[in-house]
Design a protein around this motif. Sequence first.
Motif, PDB file in Angstrom:
ATOM      1  N   VAL A  78      54.239  68.395  41.831  1.00  8.98           N
ATOM      2  CA  VAL A  78      54.154  66.929  41.900  1.00  8.98           C
ATOM      3  C   VAL A  78      52.979  66.486  41.031  1.00  8.98           C
ATOM      4  CG1 VAL A  78      53.980  64.948  43.449  1.00  8.98           C
ATOM      5  CG2 VAL A  78      54.971  67.107  44.280  1.00  8.98           C
ATOM      6  N   GLY A  79      53.280  65.657  40.033  1.00  5.84           N
ATOM      7  CA  GLY A  79      52.253  65.295  39.047  1.00  5.84           C
ATOM      8  C   GLY A  79      52.240  66.297  37.911  1.00  5.84           C
ATOM      9  N   ALA A  80      53.419  66.744  37.505  1.00  6.63           N
ATOM     10  CA  ALA A  80      53.539  67.846  36.534  1.00  6.63           C
ATOM     11  C   ALA A  80      53.099  67.458  35.131  1.00  6.63           C
ATOM     12  CB  ALA A  80      54.981  68.348  36.500  1.00  6.63           C
ATOM     13  N   VAL A 118      46.116  69.191  36.033  1.00  8.31           N
ATOM     14  CA  VAL A 118      46.400  70.355  36.876  1.00  8.31           C
ATOM     15  C   VAL A 118      47.899  70.660  36.854  1.00  8.31           C
ATOM     16  CG1 VAL A 118      46.273  71.303  39.213  1.00  8.31           C
ATOM     17  CG2 VAL A 118      44.426  69.829  38.370  1.00  8.31           C
ATOM     18  N   GLY A 119      48.701  69.614  36.949  1.00  5.06           N
ATOM     19  CA  GLY A 119      50.145  69.808  37.072  1.00  5.06           C
ATOM     20  C   GLY A 119      50.764  70.515  35.883  1.00  5.06           C
ATOM     21  N   HIS A 120      50.350  70.160  34.662  1.00  7.17           N
ATOM     22  CA  HIS A 120      51.016  70.784  33.508  1.00  7.17           C
ATOM     23  C   HIS A 120      50.640  72.254  33.391  1.00  7.17           C
ATOM     24  CE1 HIS A 120      47.479  70.546  30.808  1.00  7.17           C
ATOM     25  NE2 HIS A 120      48.190  71.082  29.841  1.00  7.17           N
ATOM     26  N   VAL A 180      43.536  73.277  48.121  1.00  8.46           N
ATOM     27  CA  VAL A 180      42.815  74.160  47.193  1.00  8.46           C
ATOM     28  C   VAL A 180      41.439  73.582  46.912  1.00  8.46           C
ATOM     29  CG1 VAL A 180      43.773  73.068  45.092  1.00  8.46           C
ATOM     30  CG2 VAL A 180      42.938  75.420  44.997  1.00  8.46           C
ATOM     31  N   MET A 181      40.452  74.441  46.877  1.00 10.83           N
ATOM     32  CA  MET A 181      39.106  74.067  46.439  1.00 10.83           C
ATOM     33  C   MET A 181      38.712  75.097  45.379  1.00 10.83           C
ATOM     34  SD  MET A 181      38.582  71.367  48.142  1.00 10.83           S
ATOM     35  CE  MET A 181      36.947  71.017  47.590  1.00 10.83           C
ATOM     36  N   LEU A 182      38.677  74.652  44.147  1.00  3.11           N
ATOM     37  CA  LEU A 182      38.451  75.568  43.023  1.00  3.11           C
ATOM     38  C   LEU A 182      37.152  76.348  43.146  1.00  3.11           C
ATOM     39  CD1 LEU A 182      38.879  76.624  40.106  1.00  3.11           C
ATOM     40  CD2 LEU A 182      37.657  74.594  39.344  1.00  3.11           C
TER      41      LEU A 182
HETATM   42  N1  LIG Z   1      40.476  70.440  44.928  1.00  2.00           N
HETATM   43  C1  LIG Z   1      40.136  70.815  43.700  1.00  2.00           C
HETATM   44  O1  LIG Z   1      39.472  71.846  43.507  1.00  2.00           O
HETATM   45  C2  LIG Z   1      40.617  69.972  42.538  1.00  2.00           C
HETATM   46  C3  LIG Z   1      40.574  70.483  41.242  1.00  2.00           C
HETATM   47  C4  LIG Z   1      41.104  69.733  40.200  1.00  2.00           C
HETATM   48  C5  LIG Z   1      41.618  68.462  40.447  1.00  2.00           C
HETATM   49  N2  LIG Z   1      41.591  67.973  41.699  1.00  2.00           N
HETATM   50  C6  LIG Z   1      42.169  66.650  41.988  1.00  2.00           C
HETATM   51  O2  LIG Z   1      43.556  66.726  41.701  1.00  2.00           O
HETATM   52  C7  LIG Z   1      44.037  65.465  41.267  1.00  2.00           C
HETATM   53  C8  LIG Z   1      44.824  65.655  39.981  1.00  2.00           C
HETATM   54  O3  LIG Z   1      43.929  65.985  38.937  1.00  2.00           O
HETATM   55  P1  LIG Z   1      44.442  65.941  37.434  1.00  2.00           P
HETATM   56  O4  LIG Z   1      43.317  66.329  36.573  1.00  2.00           O
HETATM   57  O5  LIG Z   1      45.743  66.645  37.325  1.00  2.00           O
HETATM   58  O6  LIG Z   1      44.733  64.352  37.312  1.00  2.00           O
HETATM   59  P2  LIG Z   1      45.336  63.548  36.095  1.00  2.00           P
HETATM   60  O7  LIG Z   1      45.495  64.436  34.906  1.00  2.00           O
HETATM   61  O8  LIG Z   1      44.523  62.329  35.932  1.00  2.00           O
HETATM   62  O9  LIG Z   1      46.791  63.113  36.619  1.00  2.00           O
HETATM   63  C9  LIG Z   1      47.450  62.137  35.894  1.00  2.00           C
HETATM   64  C10 LIG Z   1      48.953  62.354  35.969  1.00  2.00           C
HETATM   65  O10 LIG Z   1      49.427  62.081  37.279  1.00  2.00           O
HETATM   66  C11 LIG Z   1      50.751  61.550  37.141  1.00  2.00           C
HETATM   67  N3  LIG Z   1      51.120  60.778  38.320  1.00  2.00           N
HETATM   68  C12 LIG Z   1      50.489  59.670  38.780  1.00  2.00           C
HETATM   69  N4  LIG Z   1      51.130  59.234  39.903  1.00  2.00           N
HETATM   70  C13 LIG Z   1      52.148  60.106  40.134  1.00  2.00           C
HETATM   71  C14 LIG Z   1      53.143  60.228  41.137  1.00  2.00           C
HETATM   72  N5  LIG Z   1      53.246  59.339  42.158  1.00  2.00           N
HETATM   73  N6  LIG Z   1      54.018  61.257  41.075  1.00  2.00           N
HETATM   74  C15 LIG Z   1      53.950  62.142  40.073  1.00  2.00           C
HETATM   75  N7  LIG Z   1      53.034  62.087  39.075  1.00  2.00           N
HETATM   76  C16 LIG Z   1      52.148  61.076  39.119  1.00  2.00           C
HETATM   77  C17 LIG Z   1      50.667  60.705  35.899  1.00  2.00           C
HETATM   78  O11 LIG Z   1      51.932  60.589  35.307  1.00  2.00           O
HETATM   79  P3  LIG Z   1      52.671  59.156  35.191  1.00  2.00           P
HETATM   80  O12 LIG Z   1      51.826  58.326  34.253  1.00  2.00           O
HETATM   81  O13 LIG Z   1      53.981  59.528  34.636  1.00  2.00           O
HETATM   82  O14 LIG Z   1      52.728  58.586  36.572  1.00  2.00           O
HETATM   83  C18 LIG Z   1      49.701  61.470  35.011  1.00  2.00           C
HETATM   84  O15 LIG Z   1      50.355  62.280  34.036  1.00  2.00           O
HETATM   85  C19 LIG Z   1      42.811  64.565  41.131  1.00  2.00           C
HETATM   86  O16 LIG Z   1      42.715  63.752  42.290  1.00  2.00           O
HETATM   87  C20 LIG Z   1      41.648  65.543  41.096  1.00  2.00           C
HETATM   88  O17 LIG Z   1      40.431  64.987  41.561  1.00  2.00           O
HETATM   89  C21 LIG Z   1      41.102  68.694  42.752  1.00  2.00           C
END
Ligand SMILES: NC(=O)c1ccc[n+]([C@@H]2O[C@H](COP(=O)([O-])OP(=O)(O)OC[C@H]3O[C@@H](n4cnc5c(N)ncnc54)[C@H](OP(=O)(O)O)[C@@H]3O)[C@@H](O)[C@H]2O)c1
Length: 315
Positions: free
Chosen positions: A154-156, A160-162, A260-262
């Motif tokens: 989800v959020g591919a 992170v998703g890609h 997950v917590m990196l």
């Molecule tokens: N716990 C940890 O250790 C950890 C580590 C890394 C990241 N994180 C967290 O993980 C989250 C993701 O990080 P990231 O770097 O991947 O963020 P990001 O790159 O900013 O994610 C943006 C992407 O999310 C998509 N998106 C937005 N709403 C969506 C929905 N409802 N369904 C599916 N896709 C959606 C967008 O696509 P569209 O424009 O097509 O909607 C966009 O491509 C953040 O909150 C970050 O703080 C946590």
Amino acid sequence: MRAMSYSTYGNAGVLRLVELPKPVPGPGQVLVRVMACSVNPIDWKRASGAYRLIMPAKFPAVPTYDVAGIVEQAGPGVQGFAPGARVHARIAEGTGAGAAEYAVVGVAEVTTMPEGLAFAEAAAMPLAGMTALQALRDLAGLTLEGSNQRVLVVGASGGVGHFGLQIARAAGATVVAVCSAKNADRVRRLGASAVVDYAKADAYAGLPPFDIVLDCVASDPGPFLPRLGPKGVYVTCLPGPATLLRSALNPFTRKQVKVVMLKSNAADLALLDGLYAAGKLQVVIDSRFPLEQLGAAWERSMSGRAVGKIVIDVG
Ligand SMILES: NC(=O)c1ccc[n+]([C@@H]2O[C@H](COP(=O)([O-])OP(=O)(O)OC[C@H]3O[C@@H](n4cnc5c(N)ncnc54)[C@H](OP(=O)(O)O)[C@@H]3O)[C@@H](O)[C@H]2O)c1
């Protein structure tokens, strides 16, 4: 050295370009001349003050965890990282920071970049790539070779998703990507066998159950538990009350919920480098900004629309 820094909590407007002393590597550290760093949502979430109780900033704070650059100097006792080596890392919490011309990095986190990987891509990979890897492998039980699991990302299209999509695909899993219609072709090119448009009400109709759901968008297992098979795992990148509560109940349930917590580490980054070298991992770059425009880069990240990673060119 030039660095971006903030001395009060707030939005991207608190960032200032400043001159700071060049850091000195201690035992077990290397000094890296930063060529590129990358933006992660944690950077601006921390600056906002949202985490001030658990991760208080020390002002003036230099943000950014991900760096790629050239080893300038090895600290006492460090072997294997000679000056001139091309390296990248996710800097460990409390060690140093990347939005500057020089950064100190612990040897436990740093790896030599593989042939052909550009600094921009190398800076984009560590935090997001290792989060995806650790979520899928360590928490959700993805088998890294010969997997026949079904994985929903989800959020591919995001950072992170890609990476998660491609790591699962490289493992042999069948991956279904959740993204908006405008990003459907891109995630298919990265290996998704099917795409779910999150804007469509009946988007999941007819899809068989999943072994793993990797959620990079929200912290709510509710909508995904019915889509998991009997022993499926939902893992999210976002800690939140519902997820933490549900994860505490895991011993009493077959479907598991995890957060997950990196944890930065060189071995996991080297694993991702290996996937890159084998042609199994692409680094998608959404946009690039010069160091002094870090604020604009944060605003792009805050929009939630980035496709892949946002990179800051420093060197
Ligand atoms: N716990 C940890 O250790 C950890 C580590 C890394 C990241 N994180 C967290 O993980 C989250 C993701 O990080 P990231 O770097 O991947 O963020 P990001 O790159 O900013 O994610 C943006 C992407 O999310 C998509 N998106 C937005 N709403 C969506 C929905 N409802 N369904 C599916 N896709 C959606 C967008 O696509 P569209 O424009 O097509 O909607 C966009 O491509 C953040 O909150 C970050 O703080 C946590």
